[in-house]
Design an enzyme around this catalytic site. Structure first.
Site, PDB file in Angstrom:
ATOM      1  N   VAL A 185      41.114 -59.955 -23.905  1.00  0.00           N
ATOM      2  CA  VAL A 185      42.369 -59.433 -24.082  1.00  0.00           C
ATOM      3  C   VAL A 185      42.507 -58.233 -25.281  1.00  0.00           C
ATOM      4  O   VAL A 185      43.482 -57.817 -25.504  1.00  0.00           O
ATOM      5  CB  VAL A 185      43.631 -60.102 -23.943  1.00  0.00           C
ATOM      6  CG1 VAL A 185      43.902 -60.653 -22.526  1.00  0.00           C
ATOM      7  CG2 VAL A 185      43.530 -61.066 -25.142  1.00  0.00           C
ATOM      8  N   LYS A 186      41.410 -58.145 -25.919  1.00  0.00           N
ATOM      9  CA  LYS A 186      41.168 -57.339 -27.212  1.00  0.00           C
ATOM     10  C   LYS A 186      41.150 -55.677 -26.899  1.00  0.00           C
ATOM     11  O   LYS A 186      40.440 -55.789 -25.670  1.00  0.00           O
ATOM     12  CB  LYS A 186      40.281 -58.145 -28.060  1.00  0.00           C
ATOM     13  CG  LYS A 186      40.768 -59.359 -28.497  1.00  0.00           C
ATOM     14  CD  LYS A 186      42.028 -59.588 -29.458  1.00  0.00           C
ATOM     15  CE  LYS A 186      42.335 -60.654 -30.382  1.00  0.00           C
ATOM     16  NZ  LYS A 186      42.409 -61.941 -29.448  1.00  0.00           N
TER      17      LYS A 186
END
Ligand SMILES: *Cc1c(COP(=O)(O)O)cnc(C)c1O
Length: 397
Positions: A185-186
């Site tokens: 999710v970065k």
């Protein structure tokens, strides 16, 4: 923030290069690999982009923080100062080495409060770890000068702020070592992965061997290598690195989208006098991964957050009531619920947390709403979202 929203042929091509040779490991197998070294290539890209001497890829952002701690010589009996508002990885990485996490209040930057840091320093303090939460940084000049006075290491957790800068320098390159996560999710994802970056040559040699069982990586016979220090396995695989390589080359495209979407939301919310945006220290430029603001009271923040949720405004977080990012809900930490025996020094340190007064942190986190900025939104979607958010907030103030 999540780079996965923009997966394309570029990511597929890099992964395919690896699949065609079948060499999934970053070291060895030189005869088979057709000169393909995705992890090495990604490290070079990171060094060039951030103008930093060394990048060491590892298997996660949490591993990156643990490796950075090990390089700084942090271990049993040492204390590391970290903020009350962060991802749980911060204390996990410190505990990994048998060191004691010391939790310290945040301020209106949503990151470490330098005054609170000074008060928390003891003869056992070894390092200070600011966490650049939600795309922005602490007053790093103040923290650096505290480190200098007390002879401490500064380790930046920049996992949520890739692309942000401070006095013209990339976040992550200001302390003794910096860490990024490339988890799913970065802003840049490898699937799972992370990196330590540093300008310290000695740290670079040690990081290289520590993340690969202590191997010195001299010569081309892995079995014959020596092991100057004990190590561990925090290696990244070529498959993960390949995805990250494609994504990292697109960092500026992703950052531009973050800034564009952030700016549309901010301009609209700016019409509401009762909200206050997070403070960005002088000289700082956010990565625009999140838009953060404070509402007048905890009650209002709770109501706004509930209405955001029920009315389709997703990815906005009221961390005060969220178990993952704020000290309030870290019961497993406060109760030292470990699967294995912890050092006495750690047990003692953890038992103090429940007795500490974090009302200063509560004052900020209680009123904060943190909105993730997606890069996959269309401009139209962001504009509608901005109007809806403004309407909901105005309803409650
Ligand atoms: C994501 C994150 C980490 C840990 O990264 P992983 O790759 O998920 O282990 C550490 N610190 C912060 C602030 C993060 O957001």
């Amino acid at each position: 923030m999540p780079g996965f929203e923009k997966f394309s042929d570029l990511e597929r091509k890099e992964v395919n290069d690896v699949l065609e040779t079948g060499v999934l490991m970053r070291y060895g197998f030189d005869g088979m690999r057709n000169n393909i070294f995705k992890a090495k290539d990604l490290e070079n890209e990171i060094q060039n982009r951030f103008k930093v001497k060394h990048a060491q890829l590892v298997s996660s952002g949490t591993a990156a923080v643990s490796v950075a701690m090990a390089l700084s010589g942090v271990g049993v009996g040492d204390e590391v100062i970290m903020p009350t508002f962060t991802f749980v990885a911060s204390f996990e990485a410190i505990l990994m080495l048998g060191a004691t996490p010391v939790l310290v209040d945040i301020d209106n930057t949503l990151t470490l409060c330098p005054k609170a840091v000074e008060k928390a320093i003891t003869p056992k303090t070894k390092a200070i770890m600011p966490v650049h939460m939600c795309g922005s940084m602490a007053n790093l000049d103040a923290l650096k000068s505290i480190c200098k006075t007390h002879n401490l290491k500064l380790i930046e957790d920049a996992c949520q702020a890739i692309g942000g800068t401070y006095n013209g320098k990339a976040l992550g390159t200001i302390g003794d070592a910096g860490c990024f996560s490339f988890d799913y999710v970065k802003t840049v994802t490898c699937g799972e992965g992370g990196t330590v970056i540093t300008n310290n040559d000695d740290y670079a040699v040690k990081a290289d061997l520590y993340q690969d069982h202590g191997h010195d990586h001299v010569g081309n016979d892995r079995g014959a290598e020596t092991h100057p220090y004990l190590g561990y396995n925090f290696r990244i695989s070529e498959l993960n690195a390949a995805i990250g390589l494609a994504q990292f080359k697109r960092l500026d495209e992703f950052l531009d989208l973050q800034e564009k979407h952030y700016t549309i939301l901010r301009q609209e919310l700016n019409s509401i006098n009762a909200i206050e945006f997070r403070t960005v220290p002088n000289g700082g430029v956010e990565s625009y991964a999140f838009l953060n603001f404070f509402l007048p009271t905890l009650e209002i923040a709770r109501k706004v957050s509930a209405d955001f949720k029920s009315e389709g405004i997703d990815v906005c977080f009221h961390y005060y009531d969220n178990s993952w990012h704020y000290v309030r809900k870290w019961e497993h930490l406060k109760e030292a619920k470990s699967l294995y025996p912890l050092p006495e020094s750690v047990k003692q340190g953890l038992s103090n947390i429940s007795k500490q007064d974090f009302s200063q942190s509560d004052h900020f986190i209680g009123r904060n709403i943190s909105c993730l900025i997606k890069i996959g939104w269309t401009e139209e979607e962001v504009k509608l979202r901005a109007l809806k958010m403004t309407e909901i907030i105005n309803r409650h103030i």
